[in-house]
Enzyme design. Structure first.
Site, PDB file in Angstrom:
ATOM      1  N   HIS A  15      78.275 141.633  50.810  1.00 51.89           N
ATOM      2  CA  HIS A  15      77.987 140.265  51.204  1.00 51.89           C
ATOM      3  C   HIS A  15      76.426 139.745  50.807  1.00 51.89           C
ATOM      4  CE1 HIS A  15      77.359 136.882  54.017  1.00 51.89           C
ATOM      5  NE2 HIS A  15      78.557 136.650  53.503  1.00 51.89           N
ATOM      6  N   LYS A  63      70.697 131.252  56.603  1.00 50.77           N
ATOM      7  CA  LYS A  63      70.469 132.129  57.715  1.00 50.77           C
ATOM      8  C   LYS A  63      68.904 132.423  57.998  1.00 50.77           C
ATOM      9  CE  LYS A  63      74.693 133.342  55.789  1.00 50.77           C
ATOM     10  NZ  LYS A  63      75.032 132.817  54.564  1.00 50.77           N
ATOM     11  N   ASP A 110      57.902 132.039  67.541  1.00 49.69           N
ATOM     12  CA  ASP A 110      56.578 131.600  67.865  1.00 49.69           C
ATOM     13  C   ASP A 110      55.805 131.392  66.586  1.00 49.69           C
ATOM     14  OD1 ASP A 110      57.223 131.928  70.598  1.00 49.69           O
ATOM     15  OD2 ASP A 110      56.351 134.246  70.712  1.00 49.69           O
ATOM     16  N   LYS A 164      72.875 139.181  48.699  1.00 46.91           N
ATOM     17  CA  LYS A 164      72.573 138.703  47.684  1.00 46.91           C
ATOM     18  C   LYS A 164      71.106 138.865  47.423  1.00 46.91           C
ATOM     19  CE  LYS A 164      75.173 135.918  50.797  1.00 46.91           C
ATOM     20  NZ  LYS A 164      76.434 136.268  50.361  1.00 46.91           N
ATOM     21  N   HIS A 196      74.178 126.689  54.482  1.00 52.68           N
ATOM     22  CA  HIS A 196      74.703 128.232  54.274  1.00 52.68           C
ATOM     23  C   HIS A 196      73.494 128.930  54.488  1.00 52.68           C
ATOM     24  CE1 HIS A 196      76.189 131.694  51.886  1.00 52.68           C
ATOM     25  NE2 HIS A 196      77.166 131.401  52.642  1.00 52.68           N
TER      26      HIS A 196
END
Length: 412
Positions: A306, A116, A121, A308, A114
């Protein structure tokens, strides 16, 4: 794997919604010279997904080493017309635990990847809750999601890069025994210093002090929850939490109630518009338990929440992928950044307060009769413990090691 260690000297920028997040991520990828590492739960073949595809293609065509890891459940339907150009350009695309079907239904929905994350670099990283889909943009309409991420520059990026490299390794499924579960539980190091919540503070220097905190189903099963609990227990003035799916364990609920009762201003922003109605009903079971202890609960109704995120005492803040519910705290693979920096915490608090003041409504409890009150209390207790124990049982069940599978290039 280094996890939850405080690192000083970071520059951390809050990014709100796709309007701020996507341009920064795409610009960083377009400027990449050596390497791009990207992990996401959802990648859709829509305008946002195609913008990401183009940025990755151009990077690979310049000779940049590009790795992409997507979750098989969150992104089950990417067509070959989307992935094949990436593969032809040399992008390494991997799928975490490809989805399994039984009679046409997806069945392996638990223990998902889950996170993201983006690292470019080894100098710039992005951590948050935004996937790559048009529903994170305001022009999507009333169902556009409200969400947050951070852009990081500084020494913490090196830890995130190492973590992403480890996650890209292809693994073969192996059955784990109950004995292996037990040994891993005994080997866990839950000391305050490991969790970054003790007194072993790093010497002050320019920039924010931050920790990259993950949860998995091996050694770091409770680290994100531990950071929340430590911050709540040490709070002296205010706790402000905005979370999409709120159904935490009893210990965190108890800590929130105790904080409110000792005079800390405890405020929760939860969503009124949920893409999963059962999650909203589960959260509402906790309202009475929290509100009667002095916790203020607000419902945000302008668009689906959405995010958190949380702020404690204008000194501690967190942004990431982890909800405060059984799947995030007990099953999924998650990643948050925890920040101890007053300017950043105040800025995040101001953005959360903007939601509270402009788009939220304070929840007030009705006054039911004594028989109905007793029935509500019993029903809520039964449902709460059933849901919590389900997650606990699933977490402890023997499992195959998750598969990370490469998508093959059909043109070679």
């Amino acid at each position: 794997m280094v996890n939850s260690h405080w690192v000083p000297g970071n520059r951390i920028t809050l990014l709100e919604n796709g309007e701020e997040y996507y341009p920064r991520v795409f610009a960083a990828i377009n400027a990449a010279e050596h390497e791009v590492l990207l992990e996401t739960f959802i990648l859709f073949n829509d305008s946002v997904g195609r913008d990401l595809q183009r940025a990755l293609l151009h990077a690979a065509e310049r000779g940049v080493d590009v790795h992409v890891l997507i979750d098989g459940w969150g992104s089950p339907d990417l067509p070959s017309s989307f992935t094949q150009p990436l593969l032809d350009a040399g992008v390494k695309v991997r799928i975490f635990e490809p989805v399994k079907y039984l009679f046409g239904f997806r069945v392996n929905m638990l223990r998902r990847m889950h996170r993201k994350l983006v690292v470019v670099d080894g100098q710039r990283a992005f951590v948050g809750g935004l996937n790559y889909s048009v529903d994170h943009l305001a022009d999507y309409g009333p169902l556009a999601k409200q969400d947050y991420a951070v852009e990081i520059e500084g020494p913490l990026v090196g830890q995130i890069r190492t973590f992403c490299h480890d996650g890209l390794q292809t693994s073969q499924p192996t059955r784990r025994s109950w004995l292996q579960h037990w040994r891993e539980w005994l080997d866990r190091e839950d000391s305050p210093d490991k969790l970054g919540t003790g007194t072993a503070a790093t010497a002050a220097c320019a920039g924010a002090r931050a920790a990259f905190v993950t949860r998995d189903n091996r050694r770091n099963r409770s680290d994100i929850e531990h950071h929340y609990r430590a911050a709540v227990r040490s709070a002296t003035a205010r706790i402000l939490i905005a979370n999409a799916y709120f159904f935490p364990g009893y210990r965190l609920l108890r800590d929130l109630r105790k904080a409110a009762r000792r005079g800390v201003r405890v405020e929760l922003i939860l969503q009124d518009q949920l893409d999963m109605p059962w999650a909203q009903r589960a959260s509402k079971l906790l309202y009475g338990y929290l509100i009667r202890a002095g916790v203020r609960v607000y419902e945000y109704s302008e668009r689906p929440l959405h995010g958190k995120v949380a702020v404690v005492d204008d000194d501690w803040a967190t942004v990431g992928s982890s909800n405060l519910d059984p799947t995030s705290l007990s099953l999924n693979l998650e990643a948050n950044v925890v920040v101890r920096d007053e300017p950043f915490a105040k800025h995040l608090r101001e953005r959360i307060e903007h939601l509270m003041q402009q788009r939220c409504e304070l929840v007030r409890l009705p006054i039911p009769g004594p028989l109905r009150s007793a029935w509500i209390a019993l029903r809520n207790a039964l449902v709460y413990h059933a849901m919590r124990h389900f997650a606990a049982v699933m977490r402890r069940a023997p499992e195959s090691s998750p598969r990370v599978m490469s998508i093959k290039n059909k043109s070679t």
